[in-house]
Design an enzyme around this catalytic site. Structure first.
Site, PDB file in Angstrom:
ATOM      1  N   ASN A 167     -10.242  18.019  12.227  1.00 23.76           N
ATOM      2  CA  ASN A 167     -10.560  17.220  13.411  1.00 23.76           C
ATOM      3  C   ASN A 167     -10.920  18.044  14.642  1.00 23.76           C
ATOM      4  O   ASN A 167     -11.806  17.694  15.409  1.00 23.76           O
ATOM      5  CB  ASN A 167      -9.387  16.294  13.746  1.00 23.76           C
ATOM      6  N   LYS A 172      -9.559   2.042  18.949  1.00 25.24           N
ATOM      7  CA  LYS A 172      -9.288   2.863  17.761  1.00 25.24           C
ATOM      8  C   LYS A 172     -10.569   3.059  16.949  1.00 25.24           C
ATOM      9  O   LYS A 172     -10.795   4.130  16.370  1.00 25.24           O
ATOM     10  CB  LYS A 172      -8.211   2.189  16.905  1.00 25.24           C
ATOM     11  N   GLY A 204       0.818  -1.200   0.000  1.00 26.65           N
ATOM     12  CA  GLY A 204       0.000   0.000   0.000  1.00 26.65           C
ATOM     13  C   GLY A 204       0.855   1.255   0.000  1.00 26.65           C
ATOM     14  O   GLY A 204       1.729   1.411   0.863  1.00 26.65           O
TER      15      GLY A 204
END
Length: 292
Positions: free
Chosen positions: A195, A177, A7
């Site tokens: 955020n 998480k 990835g």
């Protein structure tokens, strides 16, 4: 150690950058353009002027490694898992995904599997440039391997600038998480805010508290502990853009199914706030023409 990082997104590039300091790292990517950039120019940490040397190959060129770290997002898991069946059965495989949608997919993997979470902040600036936006840690727990081997792996991977930590309970690590992701990600994506706005905007904070309460109910976690954790993460990453919002802006499929969707499916009772953000994200993806 020969390490394959599967990835080339923000997490994959960050992991590859730091591990390349002490290991031979190959990054496996989906696009030939990114492969060429990494091979021709190296991998840059934006705060440094000198690139590190990594090798880049396409994901279908996956070869034997001493360790494989899977950093693709949840929507891409189905396409990469078949590649792992060709690996040596003794090769440890580490999965670093948000959400818990991948758990059922990896139960039958022959290799020893370890599961982890990443608390670093990372932003991919380009195919070969990564910005480390927040210092954190990678927590790893045993899934189908052995505690002894995991300790040995962490000993080899760990360094003071990019620490790894062993955990006993993979379910608790992922669940904690997941609460953070289930609160911060959909709200910031739907309302298109960084955020920190879930703490700065009273109305968003009220929604965030309800999402946290529902997630904790489903996952059987203590609400106050997890809400404090959510606030800490939101504050520490207050100017960051969540991965879910980034995905929407880039017309990529988000991890909605593995985060909010996972909670909706797991719940035995009504979870109206989580259901609403789940459906809202689905609606936004349809609106933007993002394929299922």
């Amino acid at each position: 150690m020969r390490i394959g990082v599967l990835g080339g997104g923000s997490v994959g590039l960050l992991v590859a950058r730091y591990l390349s300091e002490n290991h031979e790292v190959t990054v496996y990517v989906r696009r030939n353009q990114q492969k060429q950039k990494l091979n021709d120019h190296g991998l840059f940490l934006s705060s440094h002027t000198t690139p590190c040397k990594v090798k880049a190959l396409m994901t279908n060129e996956l070869k034997d490694e001493e360790c494989v770290i899977v950093c693709v997002k949840q929507p891409d898991m189905n396409s990469v898992l078949p590649l792992l069946s060709y690996m040596n059965e003794k090769t440890p495989i580490i999965f670093l995904q948000n959400g818990m949608g991948h758990i059922d997919l990896i139960r039958d993997i022959a290799q020893p599997v370890y599961i982890g979470i990443v608390t670093h902040g990372a932003l991919r600036k380009s195919d070969h440039i990564i910005t480390h936006t927040g210092k954190g840690i990678i927590k790893l727990a045993n899934f189908s391997g052995s505690e002894e081997n995991l300790s040995a792996i962490i000993h080899r991977l760990n360094n003071e600038f990019f620490p790894f930590q062993i955990e006993k309970d993979w379910q608790k690590v992922l669940a904690e998480k997941l609460v953070i992701n289930a609160v911060i990600n959909p709200l910031t994506a739907i309302f298109e805010v960084p955020n920190g706005d879930i703490l700065r905007n009273t109305y968003l904070m009220n929604l965030a508290k309800e999402l946290c309460r529902e997630a904790c109910y489903i996952l059987q976690l203590d609400y106050m502990d997890q809400w404090n954790h959510v606030q800490t993460v939101a504050n520490n990453t207050k100017e960051n853009v969540s991965s879910m919002w980034k995905d929407l802006k880039s017309n990529r499929k988000s991890e909605n199914e593995a985060i909010s969707g996972y909670l909706v499916k797991k719940s035995n009772s009504a979870v109206p706030y989580t259901t609403f953000v789940y459906n809202s994200m689905k609606a936004l993806e349809v609106k933007k023409g993002i394929n299922e």
